[in-house]
Design an enzyme around this catalytic site. Sequence first.
Site, PDB file in Angstrom:
ATOM      1  N   ASN A 102       0.826  -1.204   0.000  1.00 56.43           N
ATOM      2  CA  ASN A 102       0.000   0.000   0.000  1.00 56.43           C
ATOM      3  C   ASN A 102       0.865   1.261   0.000  1.00 56.43           C
ATOM      4  OD1 ASN A 102      -2.445   1.514   0.154  1.00 56.43           O
ATOM      5  ND2 ASN A 102      -3.374  -0.161   1.328  1.00 56.43           N
ATOM      6  N   HIS A 132      23.963   1.497  10.542  1.00 57.84           N
ATOM      7  CA  HIS A 132      25.166   2.309  10.693  1.00 57.84           C
ATOM      8  C   HIS A 132      25.961   1.832  11.904  1.00 57.84           C
ATOM      9  CE1 HIS A 132      23.707   5.173   7.698  1.00 57.84           C
ATOM     10  NE2 HIS A 132      22.528   5.080   8.285  1.00 57.84           N
ATOM     11  N   LYS A 183      13.194  -8.816  15.884  1.00 58.56           N
ATOM     12  CA  LYS A 183      13.670 -10.195  15.897  1.00 58.56           C
ATOM     13  C   LYS A 183      12.734 -11.076  15.074  1.00 58.56           C
ATOM     14  CE  LYS A 183      15.847  -9.893  20.466  1.00 58.56           C
ATOM     15  NZ  LYS A 183      15.906 -10.462  21.843  1.00 58.56           N
ATOM     16  N   ARG A 197       6.067  -8.357  19.988  1.00 60.42           N
ATOM     17  CA  ARG A 197       6.055  -9.608  20.736  1.00 60.42           C
ATOM     18  C   ARG A 197       4.838 -10.422  20.334  1.00 60.42           C
ATOM     19  NH1 ARG A 197       8.121  -5.837  24.452  1.00 60.42           N
ATOM     20  NH2 ARG A 197      10.076  -6.507  25.469  1.00 60.42           N
TER      21      ARG A 197
END
Length: 212
Positions: A102, A132, A183, A197
């Site tokens: 979108n 960075h 993660k 989470r």
Amino acid sequence: MADTDTTDKTPRATPREGIDELKARMASGLPYNARDPALLPSRIRCMELLDAFNSTGLPDFAAREDILGDLLDELGPGGWVMPRFLCEFGFFIRIGARTNINFDAVLLDCAPITVGSHVMIGPRCQLLTGNHSLDPQLRRAGWEEARPITIEDGVWLGAGVTVLPGVTIGRDTVVGAGSVVAKKLPPGVLAVGNPARVVRHLSPSEARSVTA
């Protein structure tokens, strides 16, 4: 105590690296210099194609598909990408069949970004592969590293989701709006928050409804 280590810690690239060598370095997570002149032609080409893409009329899906065919590494059939769309190079991006992206998506492809089939990416999502250095001297010198992002089949990213370098999001997973995915997420779950989470596992019927 002041740091007395005067060792030059600047990464060293192979002299006269061409674009193919740089792409291999970037894709493998090795340090590269974002200001390397060899990257400039690819950046300019990407900018020109993005200008053309983002200048299309909203109903002109066919024109945008043609431009993406030139810009991206792979574009599967049956989906669409809406403007305004931005990326770094385009040559590291692969988008599967019937995937919808979108408005206002940002895909910074300093490493490969692989988006599977039947994926839904909401407005203003960001997939960011580049990172960075924490060392200010290396940052000022233009040194970066990048890690690939993989969005597996059937994933739904709500509006404003940010996916950080090196993340894989498993098949049929749903990520709530505004979440930051730092993660790996397993298949078939609902994840929300910053950092994202897992809230719960999706039932088979819920997961099927995402790809229906």
